[in-house]
Design an enzyme around this catalytic site. Structure first.
Site, PDB file in Angstrom:
ATOM      1  CD  GLU A   1       3.904  -3.278   0.891  1.00  0.00           C
ATOM      2  OE1 GLU A   1       2.802  -3.271   1.431  1.00  0.00           O
ATOM      3  OE2 GLU A   1       4.933  -2.907   1.474  1.00  0.00           O
TER       4      GLU A   1
ATOM      5  CG  ASN B   1       4.561   4.957   5.172  1.00  0.00           C
ATOM      6  OD1 ASN B   1       3.727   5.620   5.768  1.00  0.00           O
ATOM      7  ND2 ASN B   1       4.226   4.155   4.192  1.00  0.00           N
ATOM      8  CG  ASP B   2       5.955   3.618   1.179  1.00  0.00           C
ATOM      9  OD1 ASP B   2       6.330   3.256   2.300  1.00  0.00           O
ATOM     10  OD2 ASP B   2       5.122   2.984   0.504  1.00  0.00           O
TER      11      ASP B   2
ATOM     12  CG  ASP C   1       2.457   0.573  -3.410  1.00  0.00           C
ATOM     13  OD1 ASP C   1       1.547   1.290  -2.962  1.00  0.00           O
ATOM     14  OD2 ASP C   1       3.035  -0.304  -2.736  1.00  0.00           O
TER      15      ASP C   1
ATOM     16  CG  PHE D   1      -2.252   3.282   0.373  1.00  0.00           C
ATOM     17  CD1 PHE D   1      -2.690   4.067   1.439  1.00  0.00           C
ATOM     18  CD2 PHE D   1      -2.236   1.903   0.552  1.00  0.00           C
ATOM     19  CE1 PHE D   1      -3.076   3.500   2.651  1.00  0.00           C
ATOM     20  CE2 PHE D   1      -2.614   1.319   1.754  1.00  0.00           C
ATOM     21  CZ  PHE D   1      -3.033   2.117   2.810  1.00  0.00           C
TER      22      PHE D   1
HETATM   23  C1  FRU Z   1       4.780   0.315   1.710  1.00  0.00           C
HETATM   24  C2  FRU Z   1       3.278   0.552   1.788  1.00  0.00           C
HETATM   25  C3  FRU Z   1       2.696   0.646   0.402  1.00  0.00           C
HETATM   26  C4  FRU Z   1       1.448   1.425   0.628  1.00  0.00           C
HETATM   27  C5  FRU Z   1       1.864   2.383   1.706  1.00  0.00           C
HETATM   28  C6  FRU Z   1       0.810   2.736   2.701  1.00  0.00           C
HETATM   29  O1  FRU Z   1       5.463   0.727   2.837  1.00  0.00           O
HETATM   30  O2  FRU Z   1       2.673  -0.480   2.533  1.00  0.00           O
HETATM   31  O3  FRU Z   1       2.480  -0.606  -0.218  1.00  0.00           O
HETATM   32  O4  FRU Z   1       1.008   2.082  -0.526  1.00  0.00           O
HETATM   33  O5  FRU Z   1       2.950   1.786   2.388  1.00  0.00           O
HETATM   34  O6  FRU Z   1       1.219   3.747   3.557  1.00  0.00           O
END
Ligand code: FRU
Length: 506
Positions: free
Chosen positions: A228, A45-46, A177, A102
Protein backbone atom coordinates in the site's frame (compact mmCIF):
# COMPACT_ATOMS: atom_id res chain seq x y z
CA UNK A 1 -15.29 59.22 20.90
CA UNK A 2 -11.92 57.99 22.10
CA UNK A 3 -13.64 55.98 24.84
CA UNK A 4 -16.03 54.29 22.39
CA UNK A 5 -13.08 53.33 20.28
CA UNK A 6 -11.35 51.82 23.32
CA UNK A 7 -14.47 49.87 24.35
CA UNK A 8 -14.91 48.51 20.83
CA UNK A 9 -11.24 47.63 20.73
CA UNK A 10 -11.50 45.85 24.09
CA UNK A 11 -14.60 43.91 22.99
CA UNK A 12 -12.90 42.93 19.79
CA UNK A 13 -9.79 41.73 21.60
CA UNK A 14 -11.71 39.76 24.22
CA UNK A 15 -14.00 38.07 21.67
CA UNK A 16 -10.91 37.18 19.64
CA UNK A 17 -9.25 35.73 22.75
CA UNK A 18 -12.42 33.78 23.54
CA UNK A 19 -12.64 32.45 19.99
CA UNK A 20 -9.00 31.43 20.20
CA UNK A 21 -9.56 29.67 23.50
CA UNK A 22 -12.63 27.86 22.19
CA UNK A 23 -10.81 26.92 19.01
CA UNK A 24 -7.96 25.26 20.90
CA UNK A 25 -10.06 23.83 23.74
CA UNK A 26 -10.23 20.38 22.22
CA UNK A 27 -6.49 19.84 22.29
CA UNK A 28 -6.32 19.34 26.08
CA UNK A 29 -7.54 15.72 26.47
CA UNK A 30 -5.63 12.88 28.09
CA UNK A 31 -3.15 11.39 25.56
CA UNK A 32 -3.61 14.35 23.22
CA UNK A 33 -0.34 14.93 21.32
CA UNK A 34 0.96 18.48 21.81
CA UNK A 35 3.68 18.55 19.12
CA UNK A 36 2.15 16.14 16.61
CA UNK A 37 -0.71 16.71 14.22
CA UNK A 38 -3.98 15.04 15.18
CA UNK A 39 -7.47 15.97 13.97
CA UNK A 40 -9.66 17.93 16.41
CA UNK A 41 -12.06 14.99 16.53
CA UNK A 42 -12.84 11.65 14.91
CA UNK A 43 -10.92 9.09 12.94
CA UNK A 44 -7.75 9.67 10.92
CA UNK A 45 -5.38 7.32 9.07
CA UNK A 46 -2.88 7.83 6.22
CA UNK A 47 -1.34 11.18 5.29
CA UNK A 48 -2.46 12.07 1.76
CA UNK A 49 -1.70 14.63 -0.93
CA UNK A 50 1.37 16.06 0.78
CA UNK A 51 2.32 19.06 -1.33
CA UNK A 52 4.19 22.29 -0.67
CA UNK A 53 3.07 25.33 -2.62
CA UNK A 54 3.51 29.09 -2.19
CA UNK A 55 4.91 28.81 1.31
CA UNK A 56 2.25 26.38 2.55
CA UNK A 57 2.64 22.70 3.45
CA UNK A 58 -0.63 20.94 2.68
CA UNK A 59 -1.47 17.86 4.68
CA UNK A 60 -4.54 15.92 3.63
CA UNK A 61 -5.43 12.75 5.44
CA UNK A 62 -7.78 9.78 5.43
CA UNK A 63 -10.65 11.00 7.58
CA UNK A 64 -13.98 9.74 8.82
CA UNK A 65 -15.82 12.77 10.22
CA UNK A 66 -18.67 10.85 11.89
CA UNK A 67 -16.88 8.51 14.25
CA UNK A 68 -13.67 7.41 15.94
CA UNK A 69 -13.28 4.19 13.98
CA UNK A 70 -12.61 3.78 10.26
CA UNK A 71 -15.65 4.63 8.11
CA UNK A 72 -16.41 6.06 4.65
CA UNK A 73 -13.25 7.93 3.77
CA UNK A 74 -12.98 11.66 3.13
CA UNK A 75 -9.84 13.76 2.78
CA UNK A 76 -9.37 15.92 5.87
CA UNK A 77 -7.09 18.93 5.44
CA UNK A 78 -4.64 20.96 7.48
CA UNK A 79 -1.96 23.46 6.47
CA UNK A 80 1.27 24.72 7.94
CA UNK A 81 3.89 27.27 7.01
CA UNK A 82 6.58 25.68 9.18
CA UNK A 83 5.81 21.92 9.35
CA UNK A 84 5.13 22.10 13.09
CA UNK A 85 2.12 24.42 13.64
CA UNK A 86 -1.02 23.22 11.87
CA UNK A 87 -4.26 24.97 11.01
CA UNK A 88 -7.31 22.76 10.56
CA UNK A 89 -9.16 23.37 7.30
CA UNK A 90 -12.55 22.23 5.96
CA UNK A 91 -12.80 18.71 4.53
CA UNK A 92 -11.29 18.77 1.04
CA UNK A 93 -12.89 15.72 -0.63
CA UNK A 94 -16.15 13.92 0.13
CA UNK A 95 -17.18 10.45 -1.06
CA UNK A 96 -19.33 10.48 -4.22
CA UNK A 97 -21.13 8.13 -6.60
CA UNK A 98 -17.79 6.63 -7.72
CA UNK A 99 -16.83 5.69 -4.20
CA UNK A 100 -14.96 6.60 -1.06
CA UNK A 101 -11.86 8.77 -1.26
CA UNK A 102 -8.89 6.54 -0.48
CA UNK A 103 -5.23 7.54 -0.29
CA UNK A 104 -3.32 9.40 -2.96
CA UNK A 105 -0.92 12.22 -3.70
CA UNK A 106 -0.76 15.78 -5.00
CA UNK A 107 1.37 17.66 -7.52
CA UNK A 108 1.84 21.22 -8.67
CA UNK A 109 1.17 21.08 -12.42
CA UNK A 110 3.62 23.90 -13.27
CA UNK A 111 3.29 23.41 -17.04
CA UNK A 112 -0.50 23.09 -16.88
CA UNK A 113 -0.25 19.74 -18.68
CA UNK A 114 -3.71 18.89 -17.34
CA UNK A 115 -5.32 22.06 -18.64
CA UNK A 116 -6.90 22.64 -15.23
CA UNK A 117 -4.92 25.85 -14.70
CA UNK A 118 -6.59 29.27 -14.79
CA UNK A 119 -5.30 32.79 -15.45
CA UNK A 120 -1.77 31.57 -16.10
CA UNK A 121 -1.55 30.01 -12.62
CA UNK A 122 -0.58 26.33 -12.25
CA UNK A 123 -3.27 24.13 -10.70
CA UNK A 124 -2.72 21.81 -7.76
CA UNK A 125 -3.86 18.34 -8.81
CA UNK A 126 -4.60 15.43 -6.48
CA UNK A 127 -4.59 11.87 -7.74
CA UNK A 128 -6.52 9.53 -5.45
CA UNK A 129 -8.23 6.16 -5.34
CA UNK A 130 -12.01 5.95 -5.68
CA UNK A 131 -13.04 2.88 -3.69
CA UNK A 132 -16.49 1.61 -4.60
CA UNK A 133 -17.96 -0.21 -1.59
CA UNK A 134 -21.03 -1.46 -3.47
CA UNK A 135 -18.78 -3.22 -5.98
CA UNK A 136 -16.68 -4.57 -3.14
CA UNK A 137 -19.77 -6.07 -1.49
CA UNK A 138 -20.77 -7.69 -4.78
CA UNK A 139 -17.34 -9.37 -4.81
CA UNK A 140 -16.22 -7.51 -7.93
CA UNK A 141 -12.51 -7.01 -8.32
CA UNK A 142 -12.71 -3.64 -10.06
CA UNK A 143 -13.54 -1.83 -6.81
CA UNK A 144 -10.63 0.60 -6.98
CA UNK A 145 -9.91 3.16 -9.72
CA UNK A 146 -7.74 6.29 -9.85
CA UNK A 147 -9.29 9.75 -10.10
CA UNK A 148 -8.34 13.45 -10.13
CA UNK A 149 -9.39 16.65 -8.43
CA UNK A 150 -7.85 20.09 -8.89
CA UNK A 151 -7.58 23.39 -7.08
CA UNK A 152 -7.11 26.86 -8.53
CA UNK A 153 -6.81 28.61 -5.20
CA UNK A 154 -3.71 26.96 -3.77
CA UNK A 155 -5.56 24.04 -2.19
CA UNK A 156 -8.42 25.82 -0.42
CA UNK A 157 -11.20 24.40 -2.61
CA UNK A 158 -11.27 21.35 -4.85
CA UNK A 159 -13.17 20.32 -7.97
CA UNK A 160 -13.33 16.69 -9.00
CA UNK A 161 -12.52 16.05 -12.65
CA UNK A 162 -15.70 15.52 -14.67
CA UNK A 163 -14.37 12.40 -16.42
CA UNK A 164 -13.19 10.38 -13.46
CA UNK A 165 -11.79 7.80 -13.14
CA UNK A 166 -8.67 8.43 -15.22
CA UNK A 167 -7.14 5.01 -14.62
CA UNK A 168 -9.51 2.06 -14.67
CA UNK A 169 -8.98 -1.12 -12.76
CA UNK A 170 -7.72 -4.02 -14.90
CA UNK A 171 -9.21 -6.62 -12.50
CA UNK A 172 -6.94 -6.39 -9.45
CA UNK A 173 -8.82 -6.16 -6.15
CA UNK A 174 -6.14 -3.99 -4.46
CA UNK A 175 -5.30 -1.23 -6.92
CA UNK A 176 -4.66 1.93 -5.00
CA UNK A 177 -2.76 4.80 -3.39
CA UNK A 178 -1.24 6.51 -6.48
CA UNK A 179 1.87 8.60 -5.85
CA UNK A 180 2.65 10.83 -8.81
CA UNK A 181 5.91 12.64 -9.63
CA UNK A 182 7.23 14.68 -12.54
CA UNK A 183 9.96 12.80 -14.44
CA UNK A 184 11.83 15.73 -15.94
CA UNK A 185 14.16 13.85 -18.38
CA UNK A 186 11.12 12.74 -20.42
CA UNK A 187 8.75 15.57 -19.47
CA UNK A 188 6.13 13.16 -18.20
CA UNK A 189 4.32 12.18 -15.04
CA UNK A 190 5.09 8.84 -13.39
CA UNK A 191 2.52 7.15 -11.18
CA UNK A 192 3.66 4.57 -8.64
CA UNK A 193 0.66 2.44 -7.76
CA UNK A 194 0.25 -0.31 -5.16
CA UNK A 195 -1.24 -3.28 -6.96
CA UNK A 196 -1.81 -6.05 -4.44
CA UNK A 197 1.61 -7.69 -3.92
CA UNK A 198 3.68 -5.50 -6.23
CA UNK A 199 4.05 -2.01 -7.69
CA UNK A 200 2.87 -0.99 -11.14
CA UNK A 201 4.37 2.10 -12.79
CA UNK A 202 2.30 4.18 -15.21
CA UNK A 203 3.19 7.32 -17.12
CA UNK A 204 1.22 10.22 -18.55
CA UNK A 205 1.76 13.51 -20.40
CA UNK A 206 -1.34 15.21 -18.95
CA UNK A 207 -2.36 13.34 -15.76
CA UNK A 208 -5.51 12.19 -17.58
CA UNK A 209 -4.34 9.38 -19.85
CA UNK A 210 -2.09 6.75 -18.32
CA UNK A 211 0.09 4.08 -19.94
CA UNK A 212 1.40 1.07 -18.08
CA UNK A 213 5.22 0.99 -18.02
CA UNK A 214 6.30 -1.90 -15.81
CA UNK A 215 5.85 -3.89 -12.62
CA UNK A 216 8.16 -4.32 -9.67
CA UNK A 217 8.43 -6.44 -6.58
CA UNK A 218 6.32 -9.55 -6.91
CA UNK A 219 9.27 -11.64 -5.69
CA UNK A 220 11.27 -8.92 -3.94
CA UNK A 221 11.06 -7.48 -0.44
CA UNK A 222 8.62 -8.29 2.36
CA UNK A 223 5.37 -9.98 1.36
CA UNK A 224 3.56 -10.74 4.60
CA UNK A 225 0.65 -8.53 3.56
CA UNK A 226 -0.79 -6.18 0.94
CA UNK A 227 1.42 -3.48 -0.56
CA UNK A 228 0.00 0.00 0.00
CA UNK A 229 0.91 3.70 -0.13
CA UNK A 230 4.13 3.73 -2.22
CA UNK A 231 6.46 6.61 -3.02
CA UNK A 232 9.29 7.05 -5.53
CA UNK A 233 11.96 9.75 -5.63
CA UNK A 234 15.65 10.27 -6.42
CA UNK A 235 18.09 10.98 -3.57
CA UNK A 236 21.67 12.18 -3.41
CA UNK A 237 24.08 11.18 -0.62
CA UNK A 238 26.64 13.56 0.88
CA UNK A 239 29.32 11.92 -1.35
CA UNK A 240 27.16 12.88 -4.38
CA UNK A 241 26.06 9.29 -4.97
CA UNK A 242 22.62 9.29 -6.57
CA UNK A 243 20.07 6.58 -6.07
CA UNK A 244 16.32 6.10 -6.48
CA UNK A 245 14.25 5.23 -3.47
CA UNK A 246 11.01 3.27 -3.62
CA UNK A 247 8.92 3.28 -0.45
CA UNK A 248 6.32 0.54 -0.09
CA UNK A 249 4.08 0.35 2.95
CA UNK A 250 2.87 -3.12 3.84
CA UNK A 251 0.03 -4.41 6.00
CA UNK A 252 0.19 -6.86 7.69
CA UNK A 253 3.72 -8.29 7.55
CA UNK A 254 5.67 -5.54 9.33
CA UNK A 255 8.64 -6.53 11.52
CA UNK A 256 6.58 -6.04 14.72
CA UNK A 257 3.41 -7.52 13.22
CA UNK A 258 0.78 -5.47 11.41
CA UNK A 259 1.73 -2.35 9.50
CA UNK A 260 5.17 -0.97 8.53
CA UNK A 261 7.13 0.96 5.91
CA UNK A 262 9.73 -0.86 3.82
CA UNK A 263 11.94 0.74 1.21
CA UNK A 264 14.18 -0.23 -1.68
CA UNK A 265 17.13 1.61 -3.20
CA UNK A 266 18.00 1.18 -6.87
CA UNK A 267 17.67 2.64 -10.36
CA UNK A 268 14.74 4.11 -12.21
CA UNK A 269 14.85 5.09 -15.87
CA UNK A 270 11.37 6.52 -16.27
CA UNK A 271 9.99 3.08 -17.02
CA UNK A 272 11.38 0.39 -14.72
CA UNK A 273 12.74 0.21 -11.21
CA UNK A 274 15.69 -2.11 -10.45
CA UNK A 275 16.64 -2.80 -6.85
CA UNK A 276 20.35 -2.91 -5.90
CA UNK A 277 20.23 -4.92 -2.65
CA UNK A 278 18.81 -8.24 -1.51
CA UNK A 279 18.08 -7.49 2.15
CA UNK A 280 14.66 -6.30 3.37
CA UNK A 281 14.82 -2.74 4.67
CA UNK A 282 12.46 -0.86 6.95
CA UNK A 283 12.34 2.87 7.22
CA UNK A 284 11.12 2.55 10.77
CA UNK A 285 11.30 -0.68 12.77
CA UNK A 286 8.67 0.42 15.27
CA UNK A 287 5.10 -0.74 15.40
CA UNK A 288 3.61 2.72 14.97
CA UNK A 289 4.71 4.35 11.77
CA UNK A 290 2.62 3.49 8.74
CA UNK A 291 1.56 4.79 5.32
CA UNK A 292 4.52 7.17 5.40
CA UNK A 293 5.31 9.10 2.22
CA UNK A 294 7.10 12.36 1.31
CA UNK A 295 5.98 15.87 0.41
CA UNK A 296 6.05 16.80 -3.23
CA UNK A 297 7.52 20.08 -4.49
CA UNK A 298 10.19 20.53 -1.79
CA UNK A 299 13.34 20.70 -3.97
CA UNK A 300 16.47 19.57 -2.13
CA UNK A 301 14.50 18.14 0.79
CA UNK A 302 12.73 14.82 1.31
CA UNK A 303 10.23 15.41 4.09
CA UNK A 304 8.49 12.28 5.27
CA UNK A 305 5.33 11.94 7.33
CA UNK A 306 3.74 8.74 8.62
CA UNK A 307 0.57 7.79 10.43
CA UNK A 308 1.48 7.01 14.04
CA UNK A 309 -0.52 3.82 14.52
CA UNK A 310 -0.90 0.24 13.38
CA UNK A 311 -3.91 -1.48 11.82
CA UNK A 312 -3.55 -4.19 14.50
CA UNK A 313 -5.12 -1.90 17.10
CA UNK A 314 -5.66 1.56 15.57
CA UNK A 315 -9.44 1.41 16.04
CA UNK A 316 -9.25 0.39 19.69
CA UNK A 317 -6.56 2.62 21.25
CA UNK A 318 -7.91 4.38 24.37
CA UNK A 319 -8.51 7.89 23.04
CA UNK A 320 -12.10 9.07 23.09
CA UNK A 321 -12.49 12.21 21.00
CA UNK A 322 -10.11 11.51 18.14
CA UNK A 323 -8.06 8.56 16.96
CA UNK A 324 -4.44 8.71 15.85
CA UNK A 325 -1.79 11.30 15.17
CA UNK A 326 0.90 11.75 12.53
CA UNK A 327 4.63 11.33 13.24
CA UNK A 328 6.92 14.33 13.50
CA UNK A 329 7.79 15.32 9.92
CA UNK A 330 11.20 13.77 9.21
CA UNK A 331 13.91 14.74 6.80
CA UNK A 332 15.29 11.73 4.94
CA UNK A 333 18.99 11.45 4.12
CA UNK A 334 20.90 8.88 2.11
CA UNK A 335 23.80 7.58 4.23
CA UNK A 336 26.66 5.26 3.30
CA UNK A 337 27.43 2.32 5.62
CA UNK A 338 30.33 0.19 4.32
CA UNK A 339 29.44 -0.04 0.63
CA UNK A 340 25.67 0.25 1.02
CA UNK A 341 23.38 3.26 1.13
CA UNK A 342 20.62 3.40 3.70
CA UNK A 343 17.95 5.95 4.52
CA UNK A 344 18.34 7.85 7.76
CA UNK A 345 15.61 10.02 9.27
CA UNK A 346 15.96 13.17 11.34
CA UNK A 347 13.28 15.33 12.94
CA UNK A 348 12.84 18.32 10.61
CA UNK A 349 14.96 21.25 11.79
CA UNK A 350 11.77 23.31 12.14
CA UNK A 351 10.99 21.30 15.28
CA UNK A 352 13.69 23.34 17.03
CA UNK A 353 11.33 26.32 16.93
CA UNK A 354 9.24 24.67 19.62
CA UNK A 355 12.13 24.21 22.01
CA UNK A 356 11.95 26.01 25.32
CA UNK A 357 14.02 25.63 28.46
CA UNK A 358 16.93 23.76 26.97
CA UNK A 359 19.68 22.31 29.16
CA UNK A 360 23.02 21.17 27.74
CA UNK A 361 25.30 19.09 29.95
CA UNK A 362 28.74 17.77 29.05
CA UNK A 363 30.89 14.92 30.35
CA UNK A 364 28.20 13.29 32.47
CA UNK A 365 29.16 9.96 34.02
CA UNK A 366 26.33 7.44 34.19
CA UNK A 367 27.07 4.82 36.83
CA UNK A 368 23.95 2.99 37.92
CA UNK A 369 20.73 4.99 37.73
CA UNK A 370 20.88 8.77 37.26
CA UNK A 371 17.76 10.95 37.37
CA UNK A 372 17.64 13.24 34.35
CA UNK A 373 14.64 14.96 35.95
CA UNK A 374 16.95 16.05 38.79
CA UNK A 375 19.84 16.89 36.48
CA UNK A 376 17.82 19.23 34.29
CA UNK A 377 15.45 20.24 37.11
CA UNK A 378 12.27 19.88 35.11
CA UNK A 379 9.96 17.42 33.43
CA UNK A 380 7.70 18.30 30.55
CA UNK A 381 4.82 16.56 28.85
CA UNK A 382 6.62 16.88 25.51
CA UNK A 383 10.37 17.13 25.09
CA UNK A 384 13.46 15.99 23.26
CA UNK A 385 16.35 14.17 24.88
CA UNK A 386 19.60 13.73 22.94
CA UNK A 387 22.68 12.01 24.19
CA UNK A 388 26.02 11.21 22.62
CA UNK A 389 29.01 9.28 23.87
CA UNK A 390 32.40 8.27 22.55
CA UNK A 391 31.67 4.80 23.94
CA UNK A 392 28.92 2.45 22.91
CA UNK A 393 27.82 0.40 25.90
CA UNK A 394 24.51 -0.94 27.12
CA UNK A 395 22.38 1.83 28.59
CA UNK A 396 18.73 2.66 28.90
CA UNK A 397 16.43 5.59 29.51
CA UNK A 398 13.34 5.08 31.66
CA UNK A 399 10.16 7.17 31.65
CA UNK A 400 8.05 6.37 34.69
CA UNK A 401 5.18 7.56 36.85
CA UNK A 402 3.85 7.16 40.39
CA UNK A 403 1.44 4.45 39.15
CA UNK A 404 4.46 2.16 38.63
CA UNK A 405 4.21 2.31 34.84
CA UNK A 406 7.36 2.65 32.79
CA UNK A 407 8.63 2.81 29.28
CA UNK A 408 12.23 1.74 28.75
CA UNK A 409 14.37 2.49 25.72
CA UNK A 410 18.03 2.05 25.02
CA UNK A 411 20.90 0.14 23.48
CA UNK A 412 21.69 -3.51 24.19
CA UNK A 413 25.35 -4.33 23.57
CA UNK A 414 24.88 -8.14 23.64
CA UNK A 415 22.17 -8.01 20.97
CA UNK A 416 23.68 -4.97 19.22
CA UNK A 417 20.24 -3.48 18.94
CA UNK A 418 18.27 -0.40 19.88
CA UNK A 419 14.98 -1.07 21.61
CA UNK A 420 11.82 0.27 23.16
CA UNK A 421 10.11 -1.80 25.82
CA UNK A 422 6.48 -0.81 26.39
CA UNK A 423 5.53 -4.04 28.19
CA UNK A 424 4.65 -2.11 31.36
CA UNK A 425 4.13 1.30 29.82
CA UNK A 426 0.43 1.68 30.68
CA UNK A 427 -2.91 0.58 29.29
CA UNK A 428 -2.53 -2.30 26.84
CA UNK A 429 -5.77 -4.15 27.57
CA UNK A 430 -7.24 -3.05 24.23
CA UNK A 431 -5.01 -5.42 22.25
CA UNK A 432 -3.13 -8.59 23.15
CA UNK A 433 -0.16 -7.77 20.90
CA UNK A 434 0.37 -4.23 22.17
CA UNK A 435 2.56 -4.81 25.25
CA UNK A 436 5.98 -5.76 23.89
CA UNK A 437 9.68 -5.07 23.52
CA UNK A 438 10.53 -3.73 20.09
CA UNK A 439 14.09 -4.13 18.83
CA UNK A 440 16.00 -2.99 15.77
CA UNK A 441 19.43 -4.43 14.87
CA UNK A 442 21.98 -1.63 14.69
CA UNK A 443 22.86 -0.56 11.13
CA UNK A 444 25.66 1.91 11.87
CA UNK A 445 29.23 0.65 12.37
CA UNK A 446 30.26 3.73 14.34
CA UNK A 447 31.87 3.20 17.75
CA UNK A 448 30.00 6.17 19.18
CA UNK A 449 26.56 6.27 20.71
CA UNK A 450 24.08 8.79 19.38
CA UNK A 451 20.43 8.85 20.38
CA UNK A 452 17.61 11.36 20.07
CA UNK A 453 14.21 10.75 21.60
CA UNK A 454 11.18 12.87 20.71
CA UNK A 455 8.53 12.33 23.35
CA UNK A 456 4.95 13.55 23.44
CA UNK A 457 1.95 12.70 25.63
CA UNK A 458 1.50 9.23 24.15
CA UNK A 459 4.36 8.61 21.74
CA UNK A 460 8.09 8.18 21.48
CA UNK A 461 10.17 8.44 18.32
CA UNK A 462 13.67 7.01 18.61
CA UNK A 463 16.29 8.32 16.18
CA UNK A 464 19.47 6.31 16.79
CA UNK A 465 22.83 6.81 15.09
CA UNK A 466 21.58 9.97 13.42
CA UNK A 467 18.38 8.25 12.33
CA UNK A 468 19.84 5.15 10.68
CA UNK A 469 17.73 3.18 13.14
CA UNK A 470 14.20 4.39 13.81
CA UNK A 471 11.56 3.12 16.22
CA UNK A 472 8.19 4.81 16.61
CA UNK A 473 6.00 3.63 19.44
CA UNK A 474 2.80 4.82 21.06
CA UNK A 475 1.86 4.20 24.71
CA UNK A 476 -0.95 5.02 27.13
CA UNK A 477 0.12 5.53 30.76
CA UNK A 478 -2.73 6.00 33.24
CA UNK A 479 -0.92 9.07 34.53
CA UNK A 480 1.67 11.15 32.67
CA UNK A 481 5.27 10.07 33.17
CA UNK A 482 6.91 12.39 35.67
CA UNK A 483 10.36 10.81 35.99
CA UNK A 484 13.06 10.46 33.42
CA UNK A 485 16.26 8.58 34.22
CA UNK A 486 19.22 7.01 32.47
CA UNK A 487 21.07 3.87 33.54
CA UNK A 488 24.31 2.17 32.63
CA UNK A 489 27.07 0.21 34.38
CA UNK A 490 29.54 2.94 33.65
CA UNK A 491 29.34 5.21 30.65
CA UNK A 492 30.61 8.71 29.99
CA UNK A 493 28.21 10.91 28.04
CA UNK A 494 29.89 13.57 25.98
CA UNK A 495 26.62 15.51 25.69
CA UNK A 496 23.20 15.32 27.22
CA UNK A 497 20.71 17.81 25.80
CA UNK A 498 17.22 18.19 27.12
CA UNK A 499 14.62 20.60 25.69
CA UNK A 500 10.97 20.99 26.57
CA UNK A 501 8.70 21.72 23.60
CA UNK A 502 5.97 24.36 23.56
CA UNK A 503 2.61 22.94 22.60
CA UNK A 504 1.66 23.61 18.97
CA UNK A 505 -2.00 23.99 19.97
CA UNK A 506 -1.99 26.32 22.97
C1 FRU B 1 -3.51 2.25 4.24
C2 FRU B 1 -4.85 2.17 3.53
C3 FRU B 1 -4.69 2.52 2.08
C4 FRU B 1 -6.07 2.96 1.70
C5 FRU B 1 -6.53 3.65 2.95
C6 FRU B 1 -7.98 3.52 3.26
O1 FRU B 1 -3.61 2.46 5.60
O2 FRU B 1 -5.40 0.88 3.69
O3 FRU B 1 -4.20 1.47 1.28
O4 FRU B 1 -6.07 3.81 0.59
O5 FRU B 1 -5.78 3.11 4.02
O6 FRU B 1 -8.37 4.31 4.33
Amino acid sequence: MVRIKYVTFFLLISSFAFAQHKATGVYHEQYRPQIHFSPPAHWMNDPNGLVYYQGVYNLFYQYYPNGTVWGPMHWGHATSTDLVHWTNKPIALYPDSLGLIFSGSAVVDYNNTSGFGQNGQPPLVVIFTHHNQANEKDGKNDTENESLAYSNDGGKTWTKYAHNPVLKNPGISDFRDPKVMWYAPEKKWVMTLATKDHITFYSSRNLKQWTKESEFGEHTGAHGGVWECPDLFPMTASDSKKTWVLIVNINPGGPQGGSATQYFTGYFDGKTFKVNHTDIRWLDMGSDEYAGVTWSNTPGRHIFLGWMSNWQYATSVPTKVWRSAMTIPRELKLVKVDTNYFIASEPVKELNRLKANSTALHNVTIKGNVSITNLVKRMDNQYQLSISSAQLKSFFVTLSNAAGEKLITGYDEAENCWYIDRTKAGDSAFNKDFAKRITTPRISKSKHADLTLVIDAASIELFADKGLNMITSIFFPKKPYTNLSISSKNMLLRDLNYSGFKSIWH
